[in-house]
Scaffold this motif. Structure first.
Motif, PDB file in Angstrom:
ATOM      1  N   VAL A  57       0.838  -1.204   0.000  1.00  0.00           N
ATOM      2  CA  VAL A  57       0.000   0.000   0.000  1.00  0.00           C
ATOM      3  C   VAL A  57       0.877   1.259   0.000  1.00  0.00           C
ATOM      4  O   VAL A  57       0.626   2.205  -0.748  1.00  0.00           O
ATOM      5  N   ALA A  58       1.925   1.265   0.820  1.00  0.00           N
ATOM      6  CA  ALA A  58       2.819   2.430   0.881  1.00  0.00           C
ATOM      7  C   ALA A  58       3.488   2.671  -0.475  1.00  0.00           C
ATOM      8  O   ALA A  58       3.609   3.810  -0.927  1.00  0.00           O
ATOM      9  N   THR A  59       3.913   1.590  -1.124  1.00  0.00           N
ATOM     10  CA  THR A  59       4.544   1.711  -2.436  1.00  0.00           C
ATOM     11  C   THR A  59       3.567   2.282  -3.466  1.00  0.00           C
ATOM     12  O   THR A  59       3.883   3.218  -4.187  1.00  0.00           O
ATOM     13  N   LEU A  60       2.373   1.699  -3.504  1.00  0.00           N
ATOM     14  CA  LEU A  60       1.419   2.089  -4.548  1.00  0.00           C
ATOM     15  C   LEU A  60       0.863   3.490  -4.306  1.00  0.00           C
ATOM     16  O   LEU A  60       0.678   4.264  -5.236  1.00  0.00           O
ATOM     17  N   ALA A  61       0.600   3.826  -3.040  1.00  0.00           N
ATOM     18  CA  ALA A  61       0.064   5.161  -2.735  1.00  0.00           C
ATOM     19  C   ALA A  61       1.170   6.214  -2.771  1.00  0.00           C
ATOM     20  O   ALA A  61       0.903   7.400  -2.749  1.00  0.00           O
ATOM     21  N   ASP A  62       2.416   5.747  -2.820  1.00  0.00           N
ATOM     22  CA  ASP A  62       3.584   6.627  -2.890  1.00  0.00           C
ATOM     23  C   ASP A  62       3.656   7.598  -1.709  1.00  0.00           C
ATOM     24  O   ASP A  62       3.918   8.792  -1.870  1.00  0.00           O
ATOM     25  N   VAL A  63       3.416   7.082  -0.501  1.00  0.00           N
ATOM     26  CA  VAL A  63       3.549   7.930   0.690  1.00  0.00           C
ATOM     27  C   VAL A  63       5.037   8.163   0.976  1.00  0.00           C
ATOM     28  O   VAL A  63       5.886   7.377   0.568  1.00  0.00           O
ATOM     29  N   SER A  64       5.335   9.262   1.681  1.00  0.00           N
ATOM     30  CA  SER A  64       6.748   9.560   1.962  1.00  0.00           C
ATOM     31  C   SER A  64       7.300   8.655   3.057  1.00  0.00           C
ATOM     32  O   SER A  64       8.495   8.383   3.099  1.00  0.00           O
ATOM     33  N   CYS A  65       6.422   8.204   3.967  1.00  0.00           N
ATOM     34  CA  CYS A  65       6.848   7.257   4.996  1.00  0.00           C
ATOM     35  C   CYS A  65       5.637   6.643   5.678  1.00  0.00           C
ATOM     36  O   CYS A  65       4.527   7.162   5.568  1.00  0.00           O
ATOM     37  N   ILE A  66       5.873   5.513   6.348  1.00  0.00           N
ATOM     38  CA  ILE A  66       4.875   4.931   7.236  1.00  0.00           C
ATOM     39  C   ILE A  66       5.307   5.320   8.648  1.00  0.00           C
ATOM     40  O   ILE A  66       6.483   5.203   8.989  1.00  0.00           O
ATOM     41  N   ILE A  67       4.372   5.800   9.456  1.00  0.00           N
ATOM     42  CA  ILE A  67       4.672   6.050  10.867  1.00  0.00           C
ATOM     43  C   ILE A  67       3.796   5.128  11.708  1.00  0.00           C
ATOM     44  O   ILE A  67       2.571   5.241  11.694  1.00  0.00           O
ATOM     45  N   LEU A  68       4.431   4.178  12.400  1.00  0.00           N
ATOM     46  CA  LEU A  68       3.698   3.239  13.245  1.00  0.00           C
ATOM     47  C   LEU A  68       3.547   3.832  14.641  1.00  0.00           C
ATOM     48  O   LEU A  68       4.541   4.230  15.259  1.00  0.00           O
ATOM     49  N   GLY A  69       2.322   3.909  15.109  1.00  0.00           N
ATOM     50  CA  GLY A  69       2.076   4.493  16.426  1.00  0.00           C
ATOM     51  C   GLY A  69       1.790   3.437  17.474  1.00  0.00           C
ATOM     52  O   GLY A  69       1.812   2.236  17.193  1.00  0.00           O
ATOM     53  N   GLU A  70       1.556   3.888  18.709  1.00  0.00           N
ATOM     54  CA  GLU A  70       1.092   3.028  19.811  1.00  0.00           C
ATOM     55  C   GLU A  70       2.061   1.891  20.146  1.00  0.00           C
ATOM     56  O   GLU A  70       1.654   0.848  20.649  1.00  0.00           O
ATOM     57  N   GLY A  71       3.337   2.087  19.861  1.00  0.00           N
ATOM     58  CA  GLY A  71       4.314   1.056  20.205  1.00  0.00           C
ATOM     59  C   GLY A  71       4.357  -0.128  19.239  1.00  0.00           C
ATOM     60  O   GLY A  71       5.068  -1.106  19.475  1.00  0.00           O
ATOM     61  N   VAL A  72       3.627  -0.027  18.150  1.00  0.00           N
ATOM     62  CA  VAL A  72       3.638  -1.095  17.141  1.00  0.00           C
ATOM     63  C   VAL A  72       4.985  -1.091  16.418  1.00  0.00           C
ATOM     64  O   VAL A  72       5.543  -0.032  16.163  1.00  0.00           O
ATOM     65  N   THR A  73       5.521  -2.268  16.121  1.00  0.00           N
ATOM     66  CA  THR A  73       6.735  -2.298  15.296  1.00  0.00           C
ATOM     67  C   THR A  73       6.578  -3.297  14.150  1.00  0.00           C
ATOM     68  O   THR A  73       5.578  -3.980  14.054  1.00  0.00           O
TER      69      THR A  73
END
Ligand SMILES: Nc1ncnc2c1ncn2[C@@H]1O[C@H](COP(=O)(O)OP(=O)(O)O)[C@@H](O)[C@H]1O
Ligand SMILES: [Mg+2]
Lengths: 107, 141
Positions: A57-73
């Protein structure tokens, strides 16, 4: 502001940063079709989803980054994949509301 | 690009949900090599991804055939799945028959077909119950 500048300024953990670039907007969401329908190219995408599909999804939507919140890794394996695909991934203990507020300050 | 039509075919594996999207990521790469504009590539590859995911979730996989001409990208998604009972209903935002395990991964929001329509300039759905579904999308270049 670039992804790396944002990470440093707000003390986010950098899981991988293969392609540092400008953050031009933001989008928050965990439903992948909503992200693909609404996020803009260059947005920082804040989510708590951490399965493999977020990389496509990040690749196709061409977002600048993914930011994972709530302590998710991300699993080691997925961090490697993200690195290979040129997807920047940050992570934080902060909740998605606080992350959105941090991002909003910079836009 | 010259007058030739360039064709790509991708098999969409219906058994492996986690790696679904490979065909769309490949398409993105291939379109980039053809020098197509980033916005057009983004629309084509997202539309294709939603269709690819649908083939995996709802139809046990299928085949994606792409044609690129000077004017447009045509994406044809063919499956031999159960078919769509009511296409108008399926096109509505929020309508979904996706199972819970798929929802827990962030899919099944019922926005796939609406996204495909939004990002393509023309979309056609042919579907027969028990036979399969063919979706054709055209994205102008
Ligand atoms: N290729 C397909 N074969 C059978 N049914 C499909 C197919 N694509 C979509 N559908 C039906 O249309 C519905 C809506 O699709 P979509 O908008 O993509 O939402 P979602 O995939 O999130 O359920 C699906 O839940 C499913 O019932
Ligand atoms: Mg769908």
């Amino acid at each position: 502001m670039t992804v790396s500048e944002f990470a440093i300024k707000h003390s986010l953990k950098t899981l991988c940063l293969p392609d540092d670039r400008e953050i031009t907007g933001g989008y928050v969401g965990d439903l992948l079709s909503w992200v693909m329908g609404r996020a803009q190219s260059g947005d920082a995408w804040i989510t708590i989803m951490s399965n493999q599909n977020i990389l496509a999804v990040a690749t196709l939507a061409d977002v600048s980054c993914i930011i994972l919140g709530e302590g998710v890794t991300l699993d080691e394996e997925l961090i490697k994949t993200a690195n290979d695909k040129g997807i920047n991934v940050l992570a934080s203990e902060a909740d998605t509301f606080k992350l959105s507020a941090m991002l909003a300050c910079e836009l | 690009m010259d007058n030739n039509i360039i064709r790509f075919t991708y098999n969409v594996d219906g058994t492996d949900f986690t790696s679904a999207g490979q065909a769309s990521v490949m398409l993105k790469k291939n379109l980039r090599q053809l020098g197509i504009s980033p916005d057009t590539i983004r629309r084509a590859s997202i539309a294709m991804y939603e269709g690819e995911i649908n083939m995996v979730i709802h139809a046990d996989g299928g085949v994606a055939e792409i044609e690129v001409s000077e004017e447009c990208i045509t994406i044809m998604l063919k499956d031999s799945g159960p078919g769509i009972k009511d296409i108008n209903q399926a096109m509505q935002e929020g309508f979904s028959t996706a199972p819970d395990d798929v929802r827990s991964l962030g899919f099944g929001a019922g926005m796939g077909l609406p996204n495909m329509k939004r990002y393509s300039d023309h979309m056609e759905i042919e579907s027969e119950l028990g036979v399969g579904t063919t979706i054709t999308m055209k994205i102008n270049i």
